[in-house]
Design a protein around this motif. Sequence first.
Motif, PDB file in Angstrom:
ATOM      1  N   VAL A  99       0.337  55.092  19.409  1.00 44.75           N
ATOM      2  CA  VAL A  99       0.118  56.533  19.250  1.00 44.75           C
ATOM      3  C   VAL A  99       1.226  57.364  19.889  1.00 44.75           C
ATOM      4  CG1 VAL A  99      -2.368  56.115  19.272  1.00 44.75           C
ATOM      5  CG2 VAL A  99      -1.242  56.845  21.376  1.00 44.75           C
ATOM      6  N   LEU A 100       2.089  56.738  20.672  1.00 47.92           N
ATOM      7  CA  LEU A 100       3.062  57.504  21.446  1.00 47.92           C
ATOM      8  C   LEU A 100       4.096  58.246  20.602  1.00 47.92           C
ATOM      9  CD1 LEU A 100       3.726  55.211  24.539  1.00 47.92           C
ATOM     10  CD2 LEU A 100       2.339  57.284  24.411  1.00 47.92           C
ATOM     11  N   PRO A 101       4.672  57.633  19.542  1.00 50.38           N
ATOM     12  CA  PRO A 101       5.670  58.396  18.771  1.00 50.38           C
ATOM     13  C   PRO A 101       5.141  59.722  18.248  1.00 50.38           C
ATOM     14  CG  PRO A 101       5.806  56.076  18.227  1.00 50.38           C
ATOM     15  CD  PRO A 101       4.572  56.234  19.079  1.00 50.38           C
ATOM     16  N   ASP A 102       3.942  59.734  17.683  1.00 50.10           N
ATOM     17  CA  ASP A 102       3.376  60.991  17.194  1.00 50.10           C
ATOM     18  C   ASP A 102       3.025  61.915  18.345  1.00 50.10           C
ATOM     19  OD1 ASP A 102       3.624  60.240  14.560  1.00 50.10           O
ATOM     20  OD2 ASP A 102       1.549  59.509  14.389  1.00 50.10           O
ATOM     21  N   ARG A 132      11.485  53.576  22.442  1.00 53.29           N
ATOM     22  CA  ARG A 132      11.750  52.276  23.049  1.00 53.29           C
ATOM     23  C   ARG A 132      13.062  52.301  23.843  1.00 53.29           C
ATOM     24  NH1 ARG A 132      10.375  47.032  22.997  1.00 53.29           N
ATOM     25  NH2 ARG A 132      12.034  45.482  23.152  1.00 53.29           N
ATOM     26  N   ARG A 133      14.087  52.935  23.280  1.00 51.86           N
ATOM     27  CA  ARG A 133      15.381  52.999  23.964  1.00 51.86           C
ATOM     28  C   ARG A 133      15.251  53.736  25.290  1.00 51.86           C
ATOM     29  NH1 ARG A 133      19.153  56.617  24.752  1.00 51.86           N
ATOM     30  NH2 ARG A 133      18.140  58.138  23.397  1.00 51.86           N
ATOM     31  N   ARG A 134      14.603  54.890  25.282  1.00 55.10           N
ATOM     32  CA  ARG A 134      14.481  55.677  26.507  1.00 55.10           C
ATOM     33  C   ARG A 134      13.560  55.003  27.517  1.00 55.10           C
ATOM     34  NH1 ARG A 134      14.074  61.957  24.599  1.00 55.10           N
ATOM     35  NH2 ARG A 134      13.610  62.254  26.824  1.00 55.10           N
ATOM     36  N   CYS A 135      12.543  54.346  27.033  1.00 53.76           N
ATOM     37  CA  CYS A 135      11.626  53.645  27.925  1.00 53.76           C
ATOM     38  C   CYS A 135      12.335  52.471  28.608  1.00 53.76           C
ATOM     39  CB  CYS A 135      10.406  53.174  27.139  1.00 53.76           C
ATOM     40  SG  CYS A 135       9.021  52.630  28.172  1.00 53.76           S
ATOM     41  N   THR A 177      11.452  48.058  30.491  1.00 50.44           N
ATOM     42  CA  THR A 177      10.806  47.372  29.379  1.00 50.44           C
ATOM     43  C   THR A 177      10.467  48.392  28.303  1.00 50.44           C
ATOM     44  OG1 THR A 177       8.536  47.686  30.174  1.00 50.44           O
ATOM     45  CG2 THR A 177       9.724  45.757  31.010  1.00 50.44           C
ATOM     46  N   GLY A 178      10.112  47.884  27.112  1.00 52.12           N
ATOM     47  CA  GLY A 178       9.606  48.749  26.070  1.00 52.12           C
ATOM     48  C   GLY A 178       8.157  49.125  26.326  1.00 52.12           C
ATOM     49  N   PRO A 179       7.602  50.062  25.542  1.00 57.03           N
ATOM     50  CA  PRO A 179       6.241  50.536  25.772  1.00 57.03           C
ATOM     51  C   PRO A 179       5.178  49.442  25.700  1.00 57.03           C
ATOM     52  CG  PRO A 179       7.411  52.038  24.320  1.00 57.03           C
ATOM     53  CD  PRO A 179       8.294  50.837  24.484  1.00 57.03           C
ATOM     54  N   LYS A 180       5.305  48.511  24.769  1.00 58.57           N
ATOM     55  CA  LYS A 180       4.272  47.484  24.636  1.00 58.57           C
ATOM     56  C   LYS A 180       4.225  46.589  25.863  1.00 58.57           C
ATOM     57  CE  LYS A 180       2.575  43.891  21.500  1.00 58.57           C
ATOM     58  NZ  LYS A 180       2.788  43.188  20.197  1.00 58.57           N
ATOM     59  N   GLU A 181       5.388  46.138  26.327  1.00 61.83           N
ATOM     60  CA  GLU A 181       5.434  45.301  27.525  1.00 61.83           C
ATOM     61  C   GLU A 181       4.967  46.080  28.749  1.00 61.83           C
ATOM     62  OE1 GLU A 181       6.285  41.875  29.921  1.00 61.83           O
ATOM     63  OE2 GLU A 181       5.896  42.185  27.791  1.00 61.83           O
TER      64      GLU A 181
END
Length: 284
Positions: free
Chosen positions: A160-163, A173-176, A182-186
């Motif tokens: 839901v984060l992109p929206d 993902r890049r900024r995270c 790590t990326g948002p999922k990890e």
Amino acid sequence: MAAGSSYVDRVPVPALAAVASSVWIQQVGDQPLAQRYVPHGGAEIRCVLGEAPRLLGPLTAATYRDIPAGGTVVGVRLRPGVLGGLAGPPADELADQDVPGAELWRDPDRLTHLLGEAPTPEVALDRLQAFVARTVGEPDPLVAEAVRNLMPWRGGGPAVLPDLLSISERQLRRRCRAAVGTGPKELQRILRFHGFTARVQVAVDRGAPGDLAGWAVEAGYHDQAHLTRECRRLTGVPPGEFLAQYRSACAGGDDHDHAASYLPMLRGRWPFRTRAEGARGLAS
């Protein structure tokens, strides 16, 4: 834990409240100690007094670091996504890395001297906090909002984060990765396990029985089997053994106190709040 050892988490000074979740003083007894560090989403600055400070980058699996017999350690535990300014490289280059301060900061010898010459561990910790407050940068506000929405008990998730944040999945993902490591999922997986760890800590500190199945569901796992898989992946042991090891190391005295670390999470101060918390005040 070696005889005579202690480990006390404390609330950060006000200047660090926005970027540090807790600080600590650890004193090791008459035997060397292999200290376990478990992923929590952030990084840690720690110093064995008399040695140079080091940065332990964001972890994706548990790791151990040796502390000499009689050693005293002071440390600052950073919140996820606040490495900016404190370390030159992006956070994903520091993930699972233990980096000497000499590779990150100017004049680390002066900091080593200031900490090592402090008259008490409390003064050394104050000096380390002052250094971090001067050095750490401003967090990326978009990543900070992503972190808040990925915490246990929030009800959201990476999908839901992109929206929600009006950003593409790739840019998020890049900024995270640059800010957190790590990326948002990890990151969600690590924060979910950190929520479970908070339940372990409060149970051990209070001498309460374990409720692995209940804690699993409360932290956001599908069931206890899901928790078991994730606990093995992040710590190398199943949750029952993780709980037993924690009891062995930390239970039974006032010389081990992690309340400053877990109570804000369970009270919802930043940014956790359990479903039952508002009704009965778990930390009261």
